[in-house]
Enzyme design. Structure first.
Site, PDB file in Angstrom:
ATOM      1  N   THR B 313       6.509   6.836   2.633  1.00 10.08           N
ATOM      2  CA  THR B 313       7.181   6.171   1.501  1.00 10.08           C
ATOM      3  C   THR B 313       8.181   5.144   2.016  1.00 10.08           C
ATOM      4  OG1 THR B 313       6.936   8.149   0.140  1.00 10.08           O
ATOM      5  CG2 THR B 313       8.587   6.549  -0.568  1.00 10.08           C
ATOM      6  N   TRP B 316       6.304   2.259   3.672  1.00  7.82           N
ATOM      7  CA  TRP B 316       5.646   1.396   2.676  1.00  7.82           C
ATOM      8  C   TRP B 316       6.601   0.310   2.197  1.00  7.82           C
ATOM      9  CZ3 TRP B 316       6.714   0.114  -2.408  1.00  7.82           C
ATOM     10  CH2 TRP B 316       5.686  -0.498  -3.124  1.00  7.82           C
ATOM     11  N   HIS B 317       7.904   0.659   2.123  1.00  6.97           N
ATOM     12  CA  HIS B 317       8.868  -0.307   1.597  1.00  6.97           C
ATOM     13  C   HIS B 317       9.172  -1.433   2.570  1.00  6.97           C
ATOM     14  CE1 HIS B 317       9.580   2.671  -1.560  1.00  6.97           C
ATOM     15  NE2 HIS B 317      10.073   1.658  -2.260  1.00  6.97           N
ATOM     16  N   GLY B 318       8.946  -1.219   3.850  1.00  4.40           N
ATOM     17  CA  GLY B 318       9.219  -2.312   4.773  1.00  4.40           C
ATOM     18  C   GLY B 318       8.938  -1.918   6.206  1.00  4.40           C
ATOM     19  N   PHE B 466       7.929  -6.064  -0.553  1.00  2.74           N
ATOM     20  CA  PHE B 466       7.302  -4.790  -0.228  1.00  2.74           C
ATOM     21  C   PHE B 466       5.807  -4.879  -0.455  1.00  2.74           C
ATOM     22  CE2 PHE B 466      11.581  -3.610  -1.971  1.00  2.74           C
ATOM     23  CZ  PHE B 466      12.181  -3.725  -0.748  1.00  2.74           C
TER      24      PHE B 466
END
Lengths: 364, 466
Positions: B313, B316-318, B466
């Site tokens: 998680t 996934w954001h960066g 993102f």
């Protein structure tokens, strides 16, 4: 209410604004913001692939939005009264004045300005008999910002730091003679009718006398200062007053914008009725100009390295000098100055506002 | 193209709506696909072909997965499809991250690829994976019409910043959906509210965050104010975008599930993640956590599953370590809640809300950074590790300038306004004037947003990266 009516109302709103966007005639210039507006970008395969067309179209649609000035006013009012913002894009109003936050102090910019001045000093002045002076003009945030709770640079420290970097010049402190009402309410500049005492102090500090009687004239044209247009807020315009007397009337002004001397007026009535009426003072921006006073009591000469504040002040020094040369290194490379001027025994004054020193990349 | 721009609002959207409603039913998906490709190409002219290739690959593998259902080949095509999607995501989003870390560990100096991140790739990749997995599981038949599949993946309302719409949720709507004035009105309301959340609140808070990043006076109070403002900015930015996406979906007859449900009123981190970016949380639950065994396994394995999900998680954001730390930070909090004090928090709601606020604000200090070291810098500013002052003049001015917006945002992040509105509506004997008021307020908001856009007050959506 049946949902058909709200949908129709919202669709109609969207459709009306869309049609207005599509059908509005192209506007080339924003009088209030004093800038050219974006035009429709060229549509080509290369401009689409590079994304230039899309970026240009975004700018174009924002700049050409119908009734844009009214929408900008709506935004400013909404931001101020409904979102409680104290400034809008850095612009604020207090005590009937509009101003722009000048914060923080930028050491890099100050260094750049000091480096340019030192270059001029070392290249032209160090080995001459010229006396070199520095005087700094605080912008009106000096009087307006802190008392009204806005951020402001520490002007006393800023000036002290700059003096320390330019200690080869004699500093003339004009700050004690200034107050808020010496500046236009809607503009960044100072008012000529309020700065005769400043001219007197500068002349006296340079060993001469600029005292004179003047007739105060009022321009028959409202002055909407630069902050008025930028803020998009409604406010009464300023009034420009300008000083005249026989000495100023008989003085000759030579402009060297294109290299050759072109004779012009001390106060340009054409510019007074133009986009920025403050440009009436010595015709606004000019890389090089001279004021010749054929009736001067002495043969003293003065060279002023300057920004726009000197436009309204320099005429008031004319009674003390046979010739005043104004150099603006925002529009002329410092290295070119020697092509037009030779320094021997003139008085040389660096007269700059703190705003320019704190945003000095334009100094060349 | 972004929703909060004049080209979208007053050029693209009216034309698309006009053409869409004029088109016969059989061509509506084609209109949507074509307009979505134009929408995407506006911001990414080159990468539109990458997306089309991804759609084509998933279309073919989907058909093959279905054709060989129950046989090994079906699983093989699933693996091919998922691997292809992840490979593209890995190449465009994470290549330089892996190169940087590889170089740091080994001392090599492989050059960076410096690829521009295709907008929305994280979102549409996850949608394509969900499609392939759902077809493999037999939860939905493979889409035979590539235009319909393309319309699903590229659907411009949710293409570049979600919500992550699962194919199984809208497969039926792709072939048969209804349009009505009620639905259009709800969409209109959702869209305008989302637009106002983004332009009026999130962008204004973004100015505060930008001021902090340029500040010259570090102070504890300003560090906390920044983290709070950033948290609210992200919330209004992203939930505003989701509202707009949901609203636009309704214009075209689609029903997307809500992506946010007032997460900042949560009394536990578990609850927070049930309310924040719901489509991402449920995606990881259904496509990672449960396939790994979920919580029906031994404790050690369950811990592994939890941390695997939260590592992913965050990642996934960066493609930076601070995002990984951010994800694991929530993994730790969720684990502690799960094993120790979930019941306590359930019994002490107020304390739970304060606890959530405290740890979520800190999390956004980590999230706001663009590297691990700058995340430490943000946390240092909040906890005074550099011995900075408690207050500063810049903090005082920021509070004066943005205090009211922050208060509005804090209230707007709770269901208070919605509840009040419903209360007034339910008690009103004559509702007609309330309906009129609602229309007028929404029309006014649309005009004010236009004023902000005409003034050039423009910020791209934060979740684009993102």
């Amino acid at each position: 209410m049946k949902k058909i009516i709200p949908v129709i109302i919202m669709t109609a709103t969207l459709a009306c604004v869309s049609l207005a966007c599509w059908l509005k005639p192209h506007t080339t210039y924003s009088q209030s913001e004093r800038r050219p507006l974006a035009s429709k970008p060229e549509l080509s395969v290369s401009s689409v692939v590079s994304g230039d067309f899309m970026a240009g179209f975004e700018d174009y649609t924002a700049d050409q939005f119908p009734m844009r000035d009214n929408f900008r006013s709506l935004k400013a009012l909404f931001s101020r009264y409904l979102l409680g913002k104290k400034d809008d894009n850095g612009l604020y109003s207090a005590h009937g004045h509009l101003s722009k936050i000048e914060y923080p102090a930028n050491a890099h910019m100050m260094d750049h300005a000091a480096e340019r001045f030192e270059y001029i000093y070392n290249t032209y002045l160090k080995d001459s008999d010229s006396k070199v002076y520095l005087s700094l003009i605080p912008d009106k945030n000096y009087f307006l910002a802190k008392p009204n709770g806005y951020l402001a640079i520490d002007y006393d420290k800023f000036i002290a730091d700059f003096r320390a970097k330019t200690d080869y010049m004699t500093y003339i402190d004009i700050v004690p003679l200034l107050e808020l009402d010496d500046y236009y309410r809607t503009d960044s500049h100072w008012r000529q009718e309020k700065i005769a005492d400043i001219a007197h102090l500068l002349a006296k500090s340079m060993g001469t006398d600029a005292r004179c009687d003047y007739v105060t004239n009022t321009l028959d044209h409202p002055f909407n200062g630069v902050y008025l247009g930028q803020s998009a807020l409604k406010s009464a315009p300023d009034t420009i007053k300008y000083l005249t007397n026989d000495i100023l009337s008989s003085s000759i002004v030579n402009y060297y914008d294109t290299g050759a001397a072109v004779q012009g007026d001390m106060y340009s009535m054409t510019k007074a009725h133009g986009k920025d009426p403050y440009e009436m003072f010595l015709s606004g921006s000019s890389p090089l100009l001279e004021i010749i006073n054929p009736n001067a009591a002495s043969d003293k000469e003065l060279v002023i390295f300057r920004d726009s504040y000197a436009g309204s002040l320099a005429p008031l020094l004319a009674p003390a000098y046979e010739k005043i040369t104004l150099v603006d290194i925002r529009y002329m490379q410092s290295s070119f100055v020697g092509n037009f001027l030779s320094f021997d025994s003139q008085d040389v004054l660096f007269l700059y506002s703190t705003t320019i020193l704190n945003n000095s990349m334009s100094l060349r | 193209m972004i929703f909060s721009s004049i080209p979208f609002l007053y050029y693209f959207l009216p034309i698309v709506l006009l053409v869409y409603y004029a088109a016969p039913k059989a061509f509506k998906n084609a209109v949507l696909l074509f307009s979505s490709l134009v929408f995407y190409a506006w911001g990414e002219p080159r990468y539109v072909f990458l997306m089309m290739a991804s759609i084509t690959a998933s279309y073919v593998t989907g058909l093959l997965i279905e054709k060989y259902r129950g046989r090994t080949l079906s699983k093989l095509f699933l693996i091919v499809s998922v691997a292809l999607s992840l490979a593209l995501l890995g190449y465009f989003k994470y290549a330089d991250f892996f190169i940087a870390n590889f170089n740091a560990i080994t001392g090599f100096s492989f050059p960076f690829l410096k690829l521009a991140l295709p907008i929305g790739i994280s979102f549409y990749t996850f949608q394509l994976i969900s499609y392939s997995v759902d077809v493999y599981r037999g939860e939905t038949p493979a889409q035979k019409n590539i235009i319909s599949l393309g319309a699903y993946v590229a659907l411009f309302p949710q293409l570049i910043a979600g919500p992550i719409v699962r194919y199984s949720d809208i497969s039926r709507q792709l072939t048969s959906r209804t349009h009505s004035f009620d639905k259009a009105w709800n969409g209109c309301r959702s869209f305008v509210i989302g637009l106002a959340k983004k332009v009026l609140i999130a962008n204004t808070l973004g100015e505060l965050c930008a001021s902090y990043l340029q500040s010259t006076q570090s102070s504890l109070a300003y560090g906390w104010l920044y983290a709070i403002a950033y948290m609210l900015q992200i919330y209004f930015d992203f939930s505003g975008y989701s509202d707009m996406a949901i609203g636009l979906g309704k214009f075209f007859g689609f029903e997307f599930s809500p992506n946010f449900n007032y997460p900042l009123i949560s009394s536990s981190i578990t609850e927070f993640w049930r309310r924040w970016h719901i489509s991402l949380g449920t995606w990881f639950r259904d496509y990672v956590y449960i396939p790994l065994g979920g919580n029906r396994v031994k404790r050690g394995r369950m811990l592994f599953n939890i941390f695997a999900v939260w590592f992913l998680t965050g990642f996934w954001h960066g493609a930076e370590w601070n995002f990984v730390i951010w994800g694991l930070y929530f993994g730790v909090l969720l684990t502690l809640e799960k094993f120790f004090f979930a019941r306590y928090l359930a019994d002490h709601k107020l304390l739970g809300r304060l606890y959530v606020m405290f740890f979520v604000i800190i999390s956004f200090g980590i999230f706001a950074a663009d590297s691990f070291s700058s995340a430490l810098g943000n946390l240092g500013a909040m906890f005074g590790t550099s011995g900075q002052a408690v207050f500063s003049a810049e903090f005082a001015y920021a509070l004066r300038n943005y205090g009211f917006v922050l208060t509005l945002a804090a209230i707007g992040a709770t269901p208070l306004c919605k509840k009040l509105w419903l209360l007034v509506r339910n008690r009103a004997k004559q509702r007609a004037w309330l309906d009129v008021l609602e229309v007028l307020v929404l029309a006014f908001l649309l005009i004010v947003v236009s004023a902000y856009l005409a003034d050039g007050s423009f910020n791209p959506f934060l979740y684009f990266r993102f």
